[in-house]
Motif scaffolding. Structure first.
Motif, PDB file in Angstrom:
ATOM      1  N   GLU A   1     -12.940   2.594 -83.662  1.00 55.95           N
ATOM      2  CA  GLU A   1     -12.566   1.664 -83.442  1.00 55.95           C
ATOM      3  C   GLU A   1     -12.789   0.295 -84.244  1.00 55.95           C
ATOM      4  N   PHE A   2     -13.957   0.555 -84.843  1.00 55.25           N
ATOM      5  CA  PHE A   2     -14.484  -0.699 -85.922  1.00 55.25           C
ATOM      6  C   PHE A   2     -14.015   0.035 -87.417  1.00 55.25           C
ATOM      7  N   GLY A   3     -13.792   1.308 -87.574  1.00 57.72           N
ATOM      8  CA  GLY A   3     -13.747   1.817 -89.019  1.00 57.72           C
ATOM      9  C   GLY A   3     -11.861   1.123 -89.335  1.00 57.72           C
ATOM     10  N   THR A   4     -11.403   1.164 -88.203  1.00 58.22           N
ATOM     11  CA  THR A   4     -10.301   1.241 -88.542  1.00 58.22           C
ATOM     12  C   THR A   4      -9.612  -0.320 -88.790  1.00 58.22           C
ATOM     13  N   LEU A   5     -10.620  -0.987 -87.727  1.00 58.40           N
ATOM     14  CA  LEU A   5     -10.219  -2.789 -88.106  1.00 58.40           C
ATOM     15  C   LEU A   5     -10.830  -2.815 -89.519  1.00 58.40           C
ATOM     16  N   LYS A   6     -11.988  -2.281 -90.230  1.00 56.54           N
ATOM     17  CA  LYS A   6     -12.006  -3.312 -91.454  1.00 56.54           C
ATOM     18  C   LYS A   6     -10.862  -2.163 -92.683  1.00 56.54           C
ATOM     19  N   ALA A   7     -10.335  -0.567 -92.153  1.00 57.54           N
ATOM     20  CA  ALA A   7      -9.858  -0.528 -93.120  1.00 57.54           C
ATOM     21  C   ALA A   7      -8.077  -1.374 -92.592  1.00 57.54           C
ATOM     22  N   LEU A   8      -8.361  -2.522 -92.223  1.00 57.65           N
ATOM     23  CA  LEU A   8      -7.063  -2.996 -91.406  1.00 57.65           C
ATOM     24  C   LEU A   8      -6.959  -4.304 -92.181  1.00 57.65           C
ATOM     25  N   GLY A   9      -8.334  -4.739 -92.981  1.00 55.64           N
ATOM     26  CA  GLY A   9      -8.568  -5.881 -93.417  1.00 55.64           C
ATOM     27  C   GLY A   9      -9.670  -6.495 -93.101  1.00 55.64           C
ATOM     28  N   TRP A  10      -9.938  -6.538 -91.792  1.00 56.57           N
ATOM     29  CA  TRP A  10     -11.344  -7.035 -91.115  1.00 56.57           C
ATOM     30  C   TRP A  10     -12.616  -6.699 -91.762  1.00 56.57           C
ATOM     31  N   PRO A  11     -13.033  -8.717 -92.050  1.00 55.23           N
ATOM     32  CA  PRO A  11     -14.841  -8.218 -92.483  1.00 55.23           C
ATOM     33  C   PRO A  11     -14.988  -8.996 -92.176  1.00 55.23           C
ATOM     34  N   SER A  12     -16.429  -7.787 -92.547  1.00 59.62           N
ATOM     35  CA  SER A  12     -18.213  -7.366 -91.277  1.00 59.62           C
ATOM     36  C   SER A  12     -18.986  -8.617 -90.793  1.00 59.62           C
ATOM     37  N   ARG A  13     -18.266  -9.595 -91.421  1.00 60.62           N
ATOM     38  CA  ARG A  13     -18.385 -11.204 -90.566  1.00 60.62           C
ATOM     39  C   ARG A  13     -17.982 -11.026 -89.229  1.00 60.62           C
ATOM     40  N   ARG A  14     -16.769 -10.509 -89.251  1.00 61.74           N
ATOM     41  CA  ARG A  14     -15.649 -10.687 -88.624  1.00 61.74           C
ATOM     42  C   ARG A  14     -15.755  -9.617 -87.424  1.00 61.74           C
ATOM     43  N   VAL A  15     -15.753  -8.871 -87.480  1.00 61.22           N
ATOM     44  CA  VAL A  15     -16.733  -7.581 -86.977  1.00 61.22           C
ATOM     45  C   VAL A  15     -17.887  -7.576 -85.950  1.00 61.22           C
ATOM     46  N   THR A  16     -18.721  -8.624 -86.735  1.00 65.70           N
ATOM     47  CA  THR A  16     -19.955  -8.868 -86.318  1.00 65.70           C
ATOM     48  C   THR A  16     -20.043  -9.990 -84.796  1.00 65.70           C
ATOM     49  N   ARG A  17     -19.239 -11.551 -86.060  1.00 63.51           N
ATOM     50  CA  ARG A  17     -18.616 -12.368 -84.242  1.00 63.51           C
ATOM     51  C   ARG A  17     -18.227 -11.468 -83.154  1.00 63.51           C
ATOM     52  N   GLN A  18     -17.074 -10.247 -83.154  1.00 62.56           N
ATOM     53  CA  GLN A  18     -16.562 -10.249 -82.290  1.00 62.56           C
ATOM     54  C   GLN A  18     -17.916  -9.370 -81.223  1.00 62.56           C
ATOM     55  N   VAL A  19     -19.162  -8.966 -81.793  1.00 62.90           N
ATOM     56  CA  VAL A  19     -19.642  -7.326 -81.372  1.00 62.90           C
ATOM     57  C   VAL A  19     -20.321  -9.376 -80.253  1.00 62.90           C
ATOM     58  N   VAL A  20     -20.850 -10.084 -81.077  1.00 65.96           N
ATOM     59  CA  VAL A  20     -21.629 -11.346 -80.507  1.00 65.96           C
ATOM     60  C   VAL A  20     -20.895 -12.197 -79.471  1.00 65.96           C
ATOM     61  N   GLY A  21     -19.243 -11.853 -79.423  1.00 67.15           N
ATOM     62  CA  GLY A  21     -19.024 -12.837 -78.614  1.00 67.15           C
ATOM     63  C   GLY A  21     -19.303 -11.698 -77.317  1.00 67.15           C
ATOM     64  N   GLU A  22     -18.930 -10.722 -77.349  1.00 65.48           N
ATOM     65  CA  GLU A  22     -18.710  -9.639 -76.250  1.00 65.48           C
ATOM     66  C   GLU A  22     -20.229  -9.701 -76.186  1.00 65.48           C
ATOM     67  N   SER A  23     -21.291  -9.129 -76.475  1.00 70.44           N
ATOM     68  CA  SER A  23     -22.508  -9.500 -75.823  1.00 70.44           C
ATOM     69  C   SER A  23     -23.515 -10.869 -75.370  1.00 70.44           C
TER      70      SER A  23
END
Length: 488
Positions: free
Chosen positions: A356-378
């Motif tokens: 999931e996260f690898g695909t999102l990065k391949a689609l152009g999501w930067p690392s900070r956006r992925v991190t923000r998503q995980v932190v938001g869920e937590s």
């Protein structure tokens, strides 16, 4: 986009989110419960100190009792005459000062003049031992013998009389002890009567500074069936009961309250007091005031409420120590464990979302956006855990308050007063508490403060941030190639 994706992912992983939230909830609930019980312990100790020390009293000034000199033992002595009238009742009262050596009343003014002292009031503590009963006079009788032989001296040939013997007689006396406190009627807000509330009748007025009136403690009045308006005697002096006083908490350590001048007359202690109750201008400067009084008024013992708190023992003290030490460390251990479990579960969940996260990065999501998503869920998991934890903690505190377990507090003498009540109460004490202790029963409660709720909310946010930080860090290190390998 962030909110929609967050909602979808949490819905997909309900079980994992619930496990993380419950772990945090248990830790937070334990912290709330321990904090609430500790607060209840503190309130209970404050009640004990107020009931035994004096409402508004920051310290007391006393003087240790000197050792008896010569043939004086300090023990009560009663003298009775054997009346000719058999069975006639006799009564005698022995009045002694309690709570240490007497102080001059002028010391009250000197203490009040010390820097940092807002007010000072003197009180006199007495103990009355009442002995009443009667003697029964015996009767002398001579024994006779039925022998036909000549008797002894004074006897006849057909019988005789023996030596006269006293038969019957004796004594039956009842001993009753009770405590008396002399109160400065002009300053009843400070001193022995300050911790009690008048339930029947009235309290003293300023005009009754030397009146023959009395206020009785509820327990003593009930025990002896005294009511307002009745009269009782101490050493032959009649006192009219004008009021019945109930302590704010616990049991009263004084049975009878009299105007100070009357108590001084009874105890043969004119212009004397046994305890000086002191209120400081600033509660933060109590130690400084104590040092000043001890320095400027030599030979006295100054006892603060903190000193008195050190003498509190019993189940209240034991439970308080457990809540403070074991309970606090247990809360910390459980909370740390909950944070670690939440962080590990979040990190493990991230590992299972490589594609999931690898695909999102391949689609152009930067690392900070992925991190923000995980932190938001937590953070959502943390807030959910915080809400559950607060509910569980408040519920546990409510159960403790509803059950209201009874704890006992025993106040031992600190050595300065020399009486049964210690210097904190100026010496008057129930005789049943004898040598050194006053016992008060306290119902434990567990109040939940706004500060405790705020602490729980902060812990929930902290737990979510810690778990999110670990999971987000792991997610940020994933590369699109990781997702391709996972697909393959």
């Amino acid at each position: 986009m962030f909110g929609i994706y967050l909602k979808r992912e949490l819905s997909r992983r309900k079980k994992a989110a619930l496990v993380i939230a419950l772990g945090l909830a248990l830790g937070i609930a334990l912290v709330i419960t321990v904090n609430s019980v500790s607060a209840g312990m503190q309130q209970a100790q404050d009640k004990v100190l107020k009931s035994l020390y004096g409402l508004g009293t920051d310290m007391t000034v006393t003087k240790a009792r000197a050792a008896p000199t010569g043939n004086s033992s300090g023990r009560p002595k009663f003298d009775f005459d054997a009346k000719a009238d058999s069975g006639k009742s006799q009564s005698s009262d022995r009045v002694t000062t309690q709570g240490g050596q007497s102080l001059k009343s002028s010391l009250v003014t000197r203490v009040a003049a010390q820097k940092g002292v807002a007010s000072a009031v003197g009180a006199l503590s007495l103990n009355v031992t009442k002995v009443d009963g009667s003697f029964t006079q015996g009767k002398a009788k001579s024994s006779t013998s039925g022998s036909g032989q000549q008797g002894g001296p004074g006897g006849g040939q057909n019988g005789g009389t023996g030596t006269p013997q006293v038969q019957g007689g004796g004594a039956s006396f009842d001993v009753n002890s009770y405590s008396v406190a002399g109160v400065d009627v002009t300053r009843q807000d400070l001193g022995p009567l300050a911790t009690s509330k008048i339930t029947t009748g009235t309290t003293f007025t300023s005009a009754q500074s030397d009146a023959k009136v009395a206020v009785l403690a509820t327990a003593y009045a009930k025990e002896n069936k005294y009511t307002v308006g009745k009269t009782f005697k101490i050493s032959g002096t009649p006192y009219k009961i004008i009021g019945i006083a109930a302590p704010d908490s616990g049991e009263s350590t004084t049975d009878v309250y009299l105007p100070l001048k009357q108590a001084q007359t009874l105890g043969d202690a004119k212009n004397k007091v046994t305890t000086i109750y002191v209120k400081a201008t600033d509660s933060k400067q109590i130690d400084t005031v104590k040092a000043a009084v001890q320095k400027n008024i030599s030979g006295t013992t100054v006892t603060t409420s903190a000193d008195l708190a050190d003498t509190v023992s019993g189940s209240l003290s034991t439970a308080s120590n457990l809540a403070t030490s074991v309970g606090t460390w247990l809360s910390i251990a459980v909370l740390v464990a909950a944070f670690l479990v939440a962080a590990l579960l979040t990190s493990s969940a991230v590992s299972r979302r490589v594609r999931e996260f690898g695909t999102l990065k391949a689609l152009g999501w930067p690392s900070r956006r992925v991190t923000r998503q995980v932190v938001g869920e937590s953070m959502v998991n943390g807030l959910l855990g915080g809400a559950l934890g607060i509910a569980l903690g408040v519920g546990a505190a409510a159960v403790v308050t509803a059950i209201s377990p009874k704890l006992t507090a025993q106040l031992g003498s600190t050595g300065g007063g020399g009486g049964t009540g210690g210097p904190g109460v100026g010496g008057p004490g129930r005789q049943a508490a004898s040598a050194a202790r006053n016992t008060v029963d306290i119902a434990l409660s567990a109040p939940v403060s706004v500060t405790t709720i705020a602490l729980a909310a902060g812990l929930a946010i902290a737990g979510g941030l810690i778990a999110g930080a670990m999971g987000g860090w792991r997610a940020s290190r994933m590369r699109p190639a990781d997702a391709l390998r996972s697909v393959a």
